[in-house]
Motif scaffolding. Structure first.
Motif, mmCIF file in Angstrom:
data_model
loop_
_atom_site.group_PDB
_atom_site.id
_atom_site.type_symbol
_atom_site.label_atom_id
_atom_site.label_comp_id
_atom_site.label_asym_id
_atom_site.label_seq_id
_atom_site.Cartn_x
_atom_site.Cartn_y
_atom_site.Cartn_z
ATOM 1 N N ILE A 30 45.492 39.763 33.665
ATOM 2 C CA ILE A 30 45.598 39.252 32.298
ATOM 3 C C ILE A 30 47.054 38.923 31.996
ATOM 4 O O ILE A 30 47.959 39.380 32.702
ATOM 5 C CB ILE A 30 45.071 40.259 31.249
ATOM 6 N N GLU A 31 47.256 38.155 30.940
ATOM 7 C CA GLU A 31 48.609 37.836 30.500
ATOM 8 C C GLU A 31 49.150 38.952 29.625
ATOM 9 O O GLU A 31 48.419 39.515 28.801
ATOM 10 C CB GLU A 31 48.630 36.526 29.718
ATOM 11 N N CYS A 32 50.416 39.275 29.818
ATOM 12 C CA CYS A 32 51.078 40.266 28.980
ATOM 13 C C CYS A 32 52.558 39.915 28.884
ATOM 14 O O CYS A 32 53.085 39.133 29.678
ATOM 15 C CB CYS A 32 50.894 41.677 29.548
ATOM 16 N N GLY A 90 45.901 34.267 18.206
ATOM 17 C CA GLY A 90 45.889 33.681 19.538
ATOM 18 C C GLY A 90 44.694 32.756 19.668
ATOM 19 O O GLY A 90 43.590 33.127 19.287
ATOM 20 N N GLY A 92 41.747 31.105 21.463
ATOM 21 C CA GLY A 92 40.879 31.285 22.624
ATOM 22 C C GLY A 92 41.038 32.621 23.327
ATOM 23 O O GLY A 92 40.386 32.861 24.330
ATOM 24 N N VAL A 93 41.900 33.480 22.833
ATOM 25 C CA VAL A 93 42.115 34.792 23.435
ATOM 26 C C VAL A 93 42.201 35.843 22.334
ATOM 27 O O VAL A 93 42.441 35.524 21.179
ATOM 28 C CB VAL A 93 43.409 34.851 24.284
ATOM 29 N N GLN A 95 44.550 38.428 21.152
ATOM 30 C CA GLN A 95 45.965 38.750 21.344
ATOM 31 C C GLN A 95 46.349 39.897 20.421
ATOM 32 O O GLN A 95 45.986 39.909 19.249
ATOM 33 C CB GLN A 95 46.826 37.522 21.062
ATOM 34 N N TYR A 103 49.683 41.627 24.580
ATOM 35 C CA TYR A 103 48.635 41.376 25.570
ATOM 36 C C TYR A 103 47.725 40.259 25.089
ATOM 37 O O TYR A 103 47.541 40.061 23.895
ATOM 38 C CB TYR A 103 47.786 42.641 25.774
ATOM 39 N N ARG A 104 47.109 39.559 26.056
ATOM 40 C CA ARG A 104 46.097 38.540 25.782
ATOM 41 C C ARG A 104 44.883 38.841 26.651
ATOM 42 O O ARG A 104 44.970 38.853 27.874
ATOM 43 C CB ARG A 104 46.614 37.145 26.135
ATOM 44 N N LEU A 105 43.753 39.074 25.976
ATOM 45 C CA LEU A 105 42.490 39.297 26.682
ATOM 46 C C LEU A 105 41.585 38.113 26.429
ATOM 47 O O LEU A 105 41.572 37.564 25.321
ATOM 48 C CB LEU A 105 41.798 40.572 26.179
ATOM 49 N N PRO A 106 40.788 37.715 27.423
ATOM 50 C CA PRO A 106 39.861 36.602 27.203
ATOM 51 C C PRO A 106 38.814 36.975 26.163
ATOM 52 O O PRO A 106 38.368 38.114 26.099
ATOM 53 C CB PRO A 106 39.232 36.370 28.579
ATOM 54 N N ARG A 107 38.451 36.017 25.322
ATOM 55 C CA ARG A 107 37.380 36.242 24.340
ATOM 56 C C ARG A 107 36.042 36.101 25.044
ATOM 57 O O ARG A 107 35.941 35.551 26.119
ATOM 58 C CB ARG A 107 37.466 35.228 23.212
#
Length: 115
Positions: A30-32, A90, A92-93, A95, A103-107
């Motif tokens: 994931i993106e962080c 955020g 589409g995510v 955040q 952090y960014r988690l997928p929806r």
């Protein structure tokens, strides 16, 4: 005599074991953005704890955050630590921030953890 020569060898063996890298944690990348002013990059790992609503966000430096995620409501809460989860905007995510880390988690529906 044997003890003197084997002690340095044993010490070298222990040091080699301590400096070897451990395998990456299981889970999804994931993106962080770790730390104040850091940019997002896909270097963190999202681990889902089987049979619970617990997720663990692993940092590349070995740090981590334990959180509770309710898939029905989409809410995330810190399990331990003094810093609360702060939602952020955020597209589409999902955040959010915990302290200086973001952090960014997928929806969408979270995959079911394996056994």
């Amino acid at each position: 005599m044997c003890l003197r020569t084997s002690s340095p060898l044993a010490l070298l063996g222990l040091l080699a074991a301590c400096t070897s890298e451990s395998p990456p944690p299981p889970g999804d990348e994931i993106e962080c953005a770790i730390g104040a002013g850091a940019d997002f990059s896909a270097v963190c790992t999202l681990e889902r704890v089987s049979g619970t609503q617990t997720i663990i966000l692993h940092h590349p430096d070995g740090g981590f955050r334990r959180l509770s995620f309710d898939p029905a409501s989409g809410t995330i809460a810190a399990i331990d630590g003094a810093d609360p989860v702060v939602p952020e905007a955020g597209e589409g995510v999902m955040q959010f921030a915990v302290g200086a880390d973001r952090y960014r988690l997928p929806r969408g529906p979270a995959p079911t953890p394996g056994p």
